[in-house]
Design a protein around this motif. Structure first.
Motif, PDB file in Angstrom:
ATOM      1  N   LYS A 164     -54.840  -5.213  -2.597  1.00 26.29           N
ATOM      2  CA  LYS A 164     -53.851  -5.617  -1.570  1.00 26.29           C
ATOM      3  C   LYS A 164     -54.155  -7.208  -1.478  1.00 26.29           C
ATOM      4  CE  LYS A 164     -53.551  -1.271   0.624  1.00 26.29           C
ATOM      5  NZ  LYS A 164     -53.810  -0.544   1.871  1.00 26.29           N
ATOM      6  N   GLU A 165     -54.370  -7.590  -2.408  1.00 25.16           N
ATOM      7  CA  GLU A 165     -54.425  -9.400  -2.528  1.00 25.16           C
ATOM      8  C   GLU A 165     -53.087  -9.800  -3.112  1.00 25.16           C
ATOM      9  OE1 GLU A 165     -58.205 -11.110  -3.300  1.00 25.16           O
ATOM     10  OE2 GLU A 165     -59.184  -9.349  -2.438  1.00 25.16           O
ATOM     11  N   TYR A 166     -51.907  -9.784  -2.643  1.00 27.36           N
ATOM     12  CA  TYR A 166     -50.614  -9.777  -3.247  1.00 27.36           C
ATOM     13  C   TYR A 166     -50.402 -11.292  -3.843  1.00 27.36           C
ATOM     14  CZ  TYR A 166     -50.153  -5.281  -1.093  1.00 27.36           C
ATOM     15  OH  TYR A 166     -50.558  -3.702  -0.940  1.00 27.36           O
ATOM     16  N   ALA A 167     -50.784 -12.165  -3.080  1.00 27.10           N
ATOM     17  CA  ALA A 167     -50.509 -13.642  -3.378  1.00 27.10           C
ATOM     18  C   ALA A 167     -51.262 -13.924  -4.941  1.00 27.10           C
ATOM     19  CB  ALA A 167     -50.664 -14.661  -2.493  1.00 27.10           C
TER      20      ALA A 167
ATOM     21  N   LYS B  52     -44.282  -6.903  -0.505  1.00 27.10           N
ATOM     22  CA  LYS B  52     -45.281  -6.578   0.624  1.00 27.10           C
ATOM     23  C   LYS B  52     -45.362  -7.964   1.408  1.00 27.10           C
ATOM     24  CE  LYS B  52     -47.174  -2.599  -0.481  1.00 27.10           C
ATOM     25  NZ  LYS B  52     -46.143  -2.013  -1.551  1.00 27.10           N
ATOM     26  N   LEU B  53     -45.279  -9.111   0.808  1.00 28.27           N
ATOM     27  CA  LEU B  53     -45.141 -10.393   1.408  1.00 28.27           C
ATOM     28  C   LEU B  53     -43.845 -10.799   2.050  1.00 28.27           C
ATOM     29  CD1 LEU B  53     -47.173 -12.423  -1.217  1.00 28.27           C
ATOM     30  CD2 LEU B  53     -48.222 -11.365   0.869  1.00 28.27           C
ATOM     31  N   GLY B  54     -42.826  -9.939   2.316  1.00 26.46           N
ATOM     32  CA  GLY B  54     -41.507 -10.195   2.904  1.00 26.46           C
ATOM     33  C   GLY B  54     -40.569 -11.109   2.088  1.00 26.46           C
ATOM     34  N   ASP B  55     -40.898 -11.303   0.746  1.00 26.67           N
ATOM     35  CA  ASP B  55     -40.047 -12.076  -0.037  1.00 26.67           C
ATOM     36  C   ASP B  55     -39.109 -11.300  -0.587  1.00 26.67           C
ATOM     37  OD1 ASP B  55     -38.875 -14.215  -1.480  1.00 26.67           O
ATOM     38  OD2 ASP B  55     -40.761 -15.078  -2.069  1.00 26.67           O
ATOM     39  N   LYS B  56     -37.899 -10.989   0.057  1.00 26.46           N
ATOM     40  CA  LYS B  56     -37.036  -9.952  -0.834  1.00 26.46           C
ATOM     41  C   LYS B  56     -36.252 -10.535  -1.809  1.00 26.46           C
ATOM     42  CE  LYS B  56     -36.071  -7.135   3.373  1.00 26.46           C
ATOM     43  NZ  LYS B  56     -35.179  -6.274   4.118  1.00 26.46           N
ATOM     44  N   ASN B  57     -36.059 -11.952  -1.751  1.00 27.45           N
ATOM     45  CA  ASN B  57     -35.429 -12.392  -2.484  1.00 27.45           C
ATOM     46  C   ASN B  57     -35.900 -12.660  -4.217  1.00 27.45           C
ATOM     47  OD1 ASN B  57     -33.033 -14.145  -3.728  1.00 27.45           O
ATOM     48  ND2 ASN B  57     -34.296 -15.791  -3.707  1.00 27.45           N
ATOM     49  N   ASN B  58     -37.187 -12.955  -3.985  1.00 24.16           N
ATOM     50  CA  ASN B  58     -37.877 -13.065  -5.420  1.00 24.16           C
ATOM     51  C   ASN B  58     -38.341 -11.645  -5.642  1.00 24.16           C
ATOM     52  OD1 ASN B  58     -38.311 -15.761  -6.136  1.00 24.16           O
ATOM     53  ND2 ASN B  58     -39.766 -16.259  -4.684  1.00 24.16           N
ATOM     54  N   ALA B  59     -38.369 -10.741  -4.742  1.00 19.39           N
ATOM     55  CA  ALA B  59     -38.458  -9.116  -5.325  1.00 19.39           C
ATOM     56  C   ALA B  59     -37.221  -8.597  -5.888  1.00 19.39           C
ATOM     57  CB  ALA B  59     -38.823  -8.276  -3.961  1.00 19.39           C
ATOM     58  N   ARG B  60     -36.076  -9.243  -5.335  1.00 17.08           N
ATOM     59  CA  ARG B  60     -34.796  -9.022  -5.971  1.00 17.08           C
ATOM     60  C   ARG B  60     -34.643  -9.233  -7.424  1.00 17.08           C
ATOM     61  NH1 ARG B  60     -30.493 -11.909  -6.782  1.00 17.08           N
ATOM     62  NH2 ARG B  60     -28.232 -10.629  -7.130  1.00 17.08           N
ATOM     63  N   ILE B  61     -35.082 -10.453  -7.516  1.00 14.78           N
ATOM     64  CA  ILE B  61     -34.969 -11.239  -8.892  1.00 14.78           C
ATOM     65  C   ILE B  61     -35.844 -10.524  -9.996  1.00 14.78           C
ATOM     66  CG2 ILE B  61     -35.549 -13.161 -10.319  1.00 14.78           C
ATOM     67  CD1 ILE B  61     -34.837 -14.772  -7.740  1.00 14.78           C
ATOM     68  N   ALA B  62     -37.261 -10.032  -9.556  1.00 13.63           N
ATOM     69  CA  ALA B  62     -38.041  -9.204 -10.193  1.00 13.63           C
ATOM     70  C   ALA B  62     -37.688  -7.832 -10.666  1.00 13.63           C
ATOM     71  CB  ALA B  62     -39.446  -9.540  -9.553  1.00 13.63           C
ATOM     72  N   PHE B  63     -36.918  -7.103  -9.639  1.00 14.61           N
ATOM     73  CA  PHE B  63     -36.577  -5.810 -10.102  1.00 14.61           C
ATOM     74  C   PHE B  63     -35.390  -5.910 -10.924  1.00 14.61           C
ATOM     75  CE2 PHE B  63     -38.223  -4.208  -5.561  1.00 14.61           C
ATOM     76  CZ  PHE B  63     -39.054  -3.410  -6.186  1.00 14.61           C
ATOM     77  N   GLN B  64     -34.497  -6.903 -10.870  1.00 12.43           N
ATOM     78  CA  GLN B  64     -33.468  -7.115 -11.744  1.00 12.43           C
ATOM     79  C   GLN B  64     -34.087  -7.201 -13.123  1.00 12.43           C
ATOM     80  OE1 GLN B  64     -30.936 -10.620 -11.287  1.00 12.43           O
ATOM     81  NE2 GLN B  64     -29.080  -9.511 -12.168  1.00 12.43           N
ATOM     82  N   GLU B  65     -34.978  -7.927 -13.407  1.00 10.35           N
ATOM     83  CA  GLU B  65     -35.446  -8.064 -14.673  1.00 10.35           C
ATOM     84  C   GLU B  65     -36.181  -7.059 -15.381  1.00 10.35           C
ATOM     85  OE1 GLU B  65     -34.985 -10.924 -16.551  1.00 10.35           O
ATOM     86  OE2 GLU B  65     -33.943 -11.539 -14.870  1.00 10.35           O
TER      87      GLU B  65
ATOM     88  N   LEU C  86     -43.326  -6.955 -14.001  1.00 16.36           N
ATOM     89  CA  LEU C  86     -42.108  -7.481 -13.312  1.00 16.36           C
ATOM     90  C   LEU C  86     -42.131  -6.588 -12.148  1.00 16.36           C
ATOM     91  CD1 LEU C  86     -39.804  -8.582 -16.011  1.00 16.36           C
ATOM     92  CD2 LEU C  86     -40.559  -9.939 -14.397  1.00 16.36           C
ATOM     93  N   TYR C  87     -42.165  -5.258 -12.338  1.00 13.05           N
ATOM     94  CA  TYR C  87     -42.208  -4.196 -11.275  1.00 13.05           C
ATOM     95  C   TYR C  87     -43.088  -4.326 -10.223  1.00 13.05           C
ATOM     96  CZ  TYR C  87     -41.403   0.469  -9.269  1.00 13.05           C
ATOM     97  OH  TYR C  87     -41.367   1.553  -8.521  1.00 13.05           O
ATOM     98  N   HIS C  88     -44.448  -4.562 -10.736  1.00 19.30           N
ATOM     99  CA  HIS C  88     -45.452  -4.852  -9.925  1.00 19.30           C
ATOM    100  C   HIS C  88     -45.335  -6.112  -8.808  1.00 19.30           C
ATOM    101  CE1 HIS C  88     -47.270  -1.429 -11.685  1.00 19.30           C
ATOM    102  NE2 HIS C  88     -47.958  -1.042 -10.564  1.00 19.30           N
ATOM    103  N   LEU C  89     -44.771  -7.064  -9.746  1.00 19.52           N
ATOM    104  CA  LEU C  89     -44.528  -8.487  -9.055  1.00 19.52           C
ATOM    105  C   LEU C  89     -43.293  -8.091  -8.083  1.00 19.52           C
ATOM    106  CD1 LEU C  89     -44.772 -11.604  -9.095  1.00 19.52           C
ATOM    107  CD2 LEU C  89     -42.988 -11.636 -10.993  1.00 19.52           C
ATOM    108  N   ALA C  90     -42.381  -7.450  -8.397  1.00 17.77           N
ATOM    109  CA  ALA C  90     -41.444  -7.217  -7.158  1.00 17.77           C
ATOM    110  C   ALA C  90     -41.908  -6.634  -6.026  1.00 17.77           C
ATOM    111  CB  ALA C  90     -40.433  -6.269  -7.794  1.00 17.77           C
ATOM    112  N   ASP C  91     -42.863  -5.661  -6.184  1.00 14.99           N
ATOM    113  CA  ASP C  91     -43.387  -4.905  -4.852  1.00 14.99           C
ATOM    114  C   ASP C  91     -44.460  -5.946  -4.211  1.00 14.99           C
ATOM    115  OD1 ASP C  91     -43.768  -2.464  -3.524  1.00 14.99           O
ATOM    116  OD2 ASP C  91     -45.771  -2.296  -4.124  1.00 14.99           O
ATOM    117  N   CYS C  92     -45.030  -6.755  -5.053  1.00 21.60           N
ATOM    118  CA  CYS C  92     -45.890  -7.716  -4.351  1.00 21.60           C
ATOM    119  C   CYS C  92     -45.242  -8.694  -3.422  1.00 21.60           C
ATOM    120  CB  CYS C  92     -46.874  -8.623  -5.075  1.00 21.60           C
ATOM    121  SG  CYS C  92     -48.165  -7.669  -6.120  1.00 21.60           S
ATOM    122  N   ASN C  93     -43.960  -9.155  -3.853  1.00 20.12           N
ATOM    123  CA  ASN C  93     -43.124 -10.056  -3.069  1.00 20.12           C
ATOM    124  C   ASN C  93     -42.835  -9.190  -1.893  1.00 20.12           C
ATOM    125  OD1 ASN C  93     -42.793 -12.718  -4.399  1.00 20.12           O
ATOM    126  ND2 ASN C  93     -42.269 -11.669  -6.177  1.00 20.12           N
TER     127      ASN C  93
END
Length: 236
Positions: A122-125, A155-168, A146-153
């Motif tokens: 749970k050290e997401y950064a 978890k840290l409240g960064d929905k925009n970067n999560a959205r981009i990673a999920f799309q990729e 990319l999928y785990h990268l999206a989930d990490c974002n």
């Protein structure tokens, strides 16, 4: 000449992939001062190639501290991977961080393992930093990263970067479950972030419904579309 002959015969079998024969020969030299350092290193490598990870840890940990420079870096990787494979993520991080890679450069696979260990702790950064370096190849590992990268974002409240990673992640079809889940989450986050302002949301959910007509999530997808069309007053 017997110890030298045993060592060379064992080493030849090691190179040719006859690992059990190599182990048998190397075991005869375990107390030989001239060859014991070499054979313990090769024995640990053989256990790694055989996926006997507990034995890798048992032998490798003892060797790392006193190993010469040309062996130490490889041992750090071998032992780190063994801890990763056995789910001992805290110990794996210690070795995988210390591993310098080949010619000072870690492979994407090394970064993925390190990122996944941080993710499990749970050290997401820290996980994000590693997962980002594991996405350069177009393969299953990159999709997974990319999928785990999206989930990490997320978890840290960064929905925009999560959205981009999920799309990729949704663009790859190596893992169909990840592909579908990533596409739905991309559409959902697009709605929550009110992109374009809503055209992108409509397009994303239409794509999901078209691609997965039998999905259990289609009711949720239609519900999101209703909300979008109501918001834009497109009652028809």
């Amino acid at each position: 000449y017997a110890p030298s002959a045993i060592y060379y015969w064992g080493y030849i079998n090691y190179l040719e992939g006859n690992y059990e024969t190599a182990l048998d020969e190397f075991s005869k030299l375990d107390k030989n001062r001239e060859f014991s350092g070499f054979i313990r290193y090769y024995t640990t490598q053989i256990y790694y190639l055989q996926e006997k990870y507990e034995q890798v840890i048992e032998h490798g940990e003892k060797l790392v501290a006193g190993a010469p420079a040309e062996q130490k870096n490889e041992l750090l990787k071998i032992v780190g991977d063994a801890f990763y494979e056995t789910g001992k993520y805290i110990s794996a991080i210690k070795y995988l961080e210390a591993y310098k890679g080949v010619n000072g450069k870690k492979a994407p696979e090394d970064y993925f393992r390190l990122g996944y260990c941080y993710y499990q702790m749970k050290e997401y950064a820290e996980a994000i930093n590693s997962f980002e370096k594991a996405t350069y190849k177009k393969d299953l590992m990159a999709q997974n990263a990319l999928y785990h990268l999206a989930d990490c974002n997320l978890k840290l409240g960064d929905k925009n970067n999560a959205r981009i990673a999920f799309q990729e992640a949704s663009k790859y079809n190596f893992d169909p479950k990840i592909e579908e889940d990533a596409l739905f989450n991309f559409a959902k986050l697009t709605y929550e972030l009110s992109y374009s302002p809503f055209n992108e949301t409509i397009k994303a959910f239409d794509q999901y419904i078209s691609k997965y007509p039998d999905s259990e999530r289609n009711d949720a997808a239609f519900d999101y579309l209703v909300k979008v069309y109501m918001t834009t007053r497109n009652y028809r």
